[in-house]
Design a protein around this motif. Structure first.
Motif, PDB file in Angstrom:
ATOM      1  N   THR A  45      34.260  64.379  25.983  1.00  0.00           N
ATOM      2  CA  THR A  45      35.457  63.700  26.492  1.00  0.00           C
ATOM      3  C   THR A  45      36.725  64.222  25.843  1.00  0.00           C
ATOM      4  N   ARG A  48      40.468  61.047  21.645  1.00  0.00           N
ATOM      5  CA  ARG A  48      41.264  60.089  22.415  1.00  0.00           C
ATOM      6  C   ARG A  48      42.716  60.545  22.506  1.00  0.00           C
ATOM      7  N   ARG A  49      43.253  61.096  21.421  1.00  0.00           N
ATOM      8  CA  ARG A  49      44.657  61.527  21.440  1.00  0.00           C
ATOM      9  C   ARG A  49      44.863  62.789  22.273  1.00  0.00           C
ATOM     10  N   PHE A  51      43.419  63.088  25.211  1.00  0.00           N
ATOM     11  CA  PHE A  51      43.087  62.707  26.587  1.00  0.00           C
ATOM     12  C   PHE A  51      44.131  63.169  27.605  1.00  0.00           C
ATOM     13  N   ARG A  55      42.930  65.480  30.630  1.00  0.00           N
ATOM     14  CA  ARG A  55      43.043  64.899  31.976  1.00  0.00           C
ATOM     15  C   ARG A  55      43.855  65.827  32.876  1.00  0.00           C
ATOM     16  N   ALA A  82      37.337  59.713  23.905  1.00  0.00           N
ATOM     17  CA  ALA A  82      38.085  59.268  25.084  1.00  0.00           C
ATOM     18  C   ALA A  82      37.173  58.759  26.193  1.00  0.00           C
ATOM     19  N   ASN A  84      36.164  55.829  27.160  1.00  0.00           N
ATOM     20  CA  ASN A  84      36.651  54.703  27.952  1.00  0.00           C
ATOM     21  C   ASN A  84      37.893  55.050  28.760  1.00  0.00           C
ATOM     22  N   GLU A  85      38.693  55.977  28.270  1.00  0.00           N
ATOM     23  CA  GLU A  85      39.830  56.446  29.070  1.00  0.00           C
ATOM     24  C   GLU A  85      39.337  57.105  30.363  1.00  0.00           C
ATOM     25  N   TRP A  86      38.272  57.906  30.267  1.00  0.00           N
ATOM     26  CA  TRP A  86      37.723  58.538  31.466  1.00  0.00           C
ATOM     27  C   TRP A  86      37.094  57.512  32.391  1.00  0.00           C
ATOM     28  N   ALA A  88      38.007  54.543  32.775  1.00  0.00           N
ATOM     29  CA  ALA A  88      39.078  53.756  33.384  1.00  0.00           C
ATOM     30  C   ALA A  88      39.689  54.454  34.594  1.00  0.00           C
ATOM     31  N   ILE A  89      39.760  55.791  34.582  1.00  0.00           N
ATOM     32  CA  ILE A  89      40.420  56.488  35.698  1.00  0.00           C
ATOM     33  C   ILE A  89      39.427  56.990  36.737  1.00  0.00           C
TER      34      ILE A  89
END
Length: 251
Positions: A45, A48-49, A51, A55, A82, A84-86, A88-89
């Motif tokens: 992923t 997180r920073r 992302f 993306r 990341a 959960n960021e993935w 989410a989208i």
């Protein structure tokens, strides 16, 4: 920072972000791999920073909401920070991992229930493309560690195996074993144990034609020979530490 995109095998794209501040003066790359198909897979992923960077790179190849599978080798920020960021989208996406990774981490941390894979279980991505999960506990580190093998292209998604410093080419036919040995000497990141060589030789039995490294260039060529050479070096390290390497086990 920017994320570079390169196709390193048919339908497999390397998304690479170089961070010169890590392991200076050589620097360090963080790579994700997008495996195309009717149900695309993102392997790693990214932090997180990172992302937004990753993306944006994925969006240059396909709409990010089309992602179906989010996989990684083991629980570590650069591999799954990341997730959960993935999720989410990409509303249809599922995180996917081995039994151990799901039981000890993903079942709790992922915002949607993950897909749990047994050792050797495969996922059909469509279009003749399939990825197979292989458990590699503690190799190179992490109780939950594993890799994916993309069967159509013969590409092994290696995770942290063959880690090396620097910002080389996206794809090489040169030596990836020597730089990996040097990185192990520098970082000492592997969990030395008697089963390391045997587990890596099991991967060599797949005869991969490509190795997709999380940190370093992807490799095109005799992946089995590279894996056997890496296994020999880990056997040497285990013996030097006073242990006894386990014999190879057939895949």
């Amino acid at each position: 920072m920017q994320t570079r995109i390169d196709e390193v095998a048919d339908g497999i794209y390397r998304l690479s972000t170089f961070v010169p501040e890590i392991a200076p003066p050589a620097g360090f790359t963080f790579n994700q791999f997008l495996v195309m198909g009717e149900e695309p897979l993102l392997f790693h992923t990214g932090l997180r920073r990172m992302f937004p960077l990753v993306r944006e790179a994925v969006a240059r190849l396909l709409p990010p909401e089309r992602l179906r599978w989010i996989g990684f080798g083991h629980y570590e920020a650069d591999e799954c920070g990341a997730v959960n960021e993935w999720l989410a989208i990409a509303p249809r996406a599922e995180a996917v991992h081995g039994h151990t990774g799901c039981l000890v981490s993903l079942n709790d941390l992922a915002d949607r229930p993950p897909r749990m894979l047994a050792d050797g279980e495969a996922i059909e991505l469509g279009g003749g493309r399939r990825v197979r999960w292989l458990d590699t506990p503690h190799i190179p580190h992490g109780w939950d560690a594993g890799v994916f093998f993309e069967e159509a292209s013969g590409t092994l998604l290696c995770g942290d195996l063959f880690t090396q410093a620097g910002d080389g080419p996206a794809l090489t036919e040169g030596d990836v074993v020597g730089p990996a040995i040097a990185a192990e000497d520098l970082f000492g990141f592997s969990s030395l144990n008697p089963g390391m060589g045997a587990t890596i030789r099991r991967l060599a039995a797949l005869s991969p034609r490509g190795l997709a490294l999380m940190h370093g260039p992807s490799f095109a060529g005799d992946g089995a020979a590279a894996l056997r050479a890496l296994a020999e070096d880990y056997d040497r390290r285990v013996r030097a530490a006073g242990g006894r390497a386990m014999p190879a086990v057939d895949a």
